[in-house]
Design a protein around this motif. Structure first.
Motif, mmCIF file in Angstrom:
data_model
loop_
_atom_site.group_PDB
_atom_site.id
_atom_site.type_symbol
_atom_site.label_atom_id
_atom_site.label_comp_id
_atom_site.label_asym_id
_atom_site.label_seq_id
_atom_site.Cartn_x
_atom_site.Cartn_y
_atom_site.Cartn_z
ATOM 1 N N MET A 34 0.811 -1.222 0.000
ATOM 2 C CA MET A 34 0.000 0.000 0.000
ATOM 3 C C MET A 34 0.842 1.269 0.000
ATOM 4 N N THR A 35 2.042 1.195 0.554
ATOM 5 C CA THR A 35 2.853 2.408 0.679
ATOM 6 C C THR A 35 3.265 2.973 -0.678
ATOM 7 N N ASP A 36 3.237 2.149 -1.721
ATOM 8 C CA ASP A 36 3.629 2.615 -3.052
ATOM 9 C C ASP A 36 2.447 2.925 -3.962
ATOM 10 N N LEU A 37 1.228 2.829 -3.453
ATOM 11 C CA LEU A 37 0.057 3.069 -4.297
ATOM 12 C C LEU A 37 -0.093 4.554 -4.601
ATOM 13 N N GLY A 38 -0.370 4.857 -5.852
ATOM 14 C CA GLY A 38 -0.641 6.236 -6.242
ATOM 15 C C GLY A 38 -2.088 6.605 -5.940
ATOM 16 N N TYR A 40 -4.480 7.642 -7.716
ATOM 17 C CA TYR A 40 -5.503 7.213 -8.673
ATOM 18 C C TYR A 40 -5.612 5.695 -8.792
ATOM 19 N N ASN A 41 -4.820 4.977 -8.038
ATOM 20 C CA ASN A 41 -4.936 3.523 -8.027
ATOM 21 C C ASN A 41 -6.232 3.150 -7.317
ATOM 22 N N PRO A 42 -7.033 2.219 -7.878
ATOM 23 C CA PRO A 42 -8.296 1.851 -7.225
ATOM 24 C C PRO A 42 -8.112 1.272 -5.814
ATOM 25 N N TRP A 43 -6.918 0.762 -5.519
ATOM 26 C CA TRP A 43 -6.651 0.202 -4.192
ATOM 27 C C TRP A 43 -6.155 1.255 -3.201
ATOM 28 N N TYR A 44 -6.028 2.508 -3.638
ATOM 29 C CA TYR A 44 -5.533 3.564 -2.758
ATOM 30 C C TYR A 44 -6.390 3.688 -1.499
ATOM 31 N N ASN A 45 -7.701 3.589 -1.640
ATOM 32 C CA ASN A 45 -8.606 3.608 -0.488
ATOM 33 C C ASN A 45 -9.024 2.199 -0.067
ATOM 34 N N GLN A 46 -9.162 1.300 -1.034
ATOM 35 C CA GLN A 46 -9.608 -0.066 -0.749
ATOM 36 C C GLN A 46 -8.579 -0.832 0.084
ATOM 37 N N GLY A 47 -7.295 -0.692 -0.235
ATOM 38 C CA GLY A 47 -6.244 -1.414 0.485
ATOM 39 C C GLY A 47 -6.232 -1.107 1.974
ATOM 40 N N PRO A 48 -6.187 0.183 2.342
ATOM 41 C CA PRO A 48 -6.218 0.501 3.774
ATOM 42 C C PRO A 48 -7.494 0.035 4.477
#
Length: 190
Positions: A34-38, A40-48
């Motif tokens: 998650m630390t490298d997600l930009g 606009y990546n769909p996982w930017y909010n989903q991952g956390p």
């Protein structure tokens, strides 16, 4: 086979162990990724969101696991007295680090006063928030304690393999198979 005996772990303890191990490794990998997600990546909010949800479930499972551990017998330890003491201290350190990781993660997530939604099933309220630099300081503790937990867990796994292959002990087998760990036990539940 559900409960522990003096000769082996019961199925409940075994499930707690392996599900916790899977969750801990998965959370570490997800957290690092998650630390490298930009933005606009769909996982930017989903991952956390997934990370926090699994973390809270692991925290609840850890509390249940500790209660279970206190009300169940602990199987005898195989190995020398020094190995037994080291294993006991190692287990305490694993639990302490695990709790530090989870509490610091909670403090990161609740720093702004918002609760933590757990997969939309329920919400854990923010009990302590608004401290100076709370998210940043808790984040530092979270990262280094998670890293230390992974290193200690790797040592734990190596010790189990050492006992299994070099010492020819049943330590690893007892954590994999409750039927095998209770074989021949007179105090195992029937």
């Amino acid at each position: 086979m559900w409960r522990n005996s003096r000769t082996g772990w019961g199925l409940i303890s075994i499930l707690f162990h392996w599900l916790s191990a899977l969750a801990i490794i998965g959370l570490f990998v997800l957290g690092w990724w998650m630390t490298d997600l930009g933005y606009y990546n769909p996982w930017y909010n989903q991952g956390p969101w997934v990370h926090r949800s699994i973390g809270i479930l692991l925290l609840l499972a850890t509390f249940a696991r500790l209660v279970w551990r206190f009300v169940q017998p602990t199987p005898f330890a195989e190995g020398s007295q020094l190995e037994t003491i080291a294993a006991h201290l190692g287990h305490i350190a694993l639990y302490v680090l695990l709790l530090v990781v989870m509490v610091s993660g909670y403090l990161i997530s609740t720093a702004d006063g918002s609760g933590i939604s757990v997969f939309g099933w329920f919400e854990v309220p923010a009990l302590l928030y608004g401290l100076p630099n709370q998210a940043s300081q808790a984040g530092t503790v979270h990262w280094y304690s998670a890293l230390a937990l992974m290193i200690l867990a790797a040592g734990h796994a190596l010790a189990a393999f050492k006992h299994h292959w070099l010492g020819r002990h049943k330590t690893l087998v007892r954590m994999l198979n409750p039927a095998h760990s209770h074989a021949g036990s007179h105090d195992a539940p029937r």
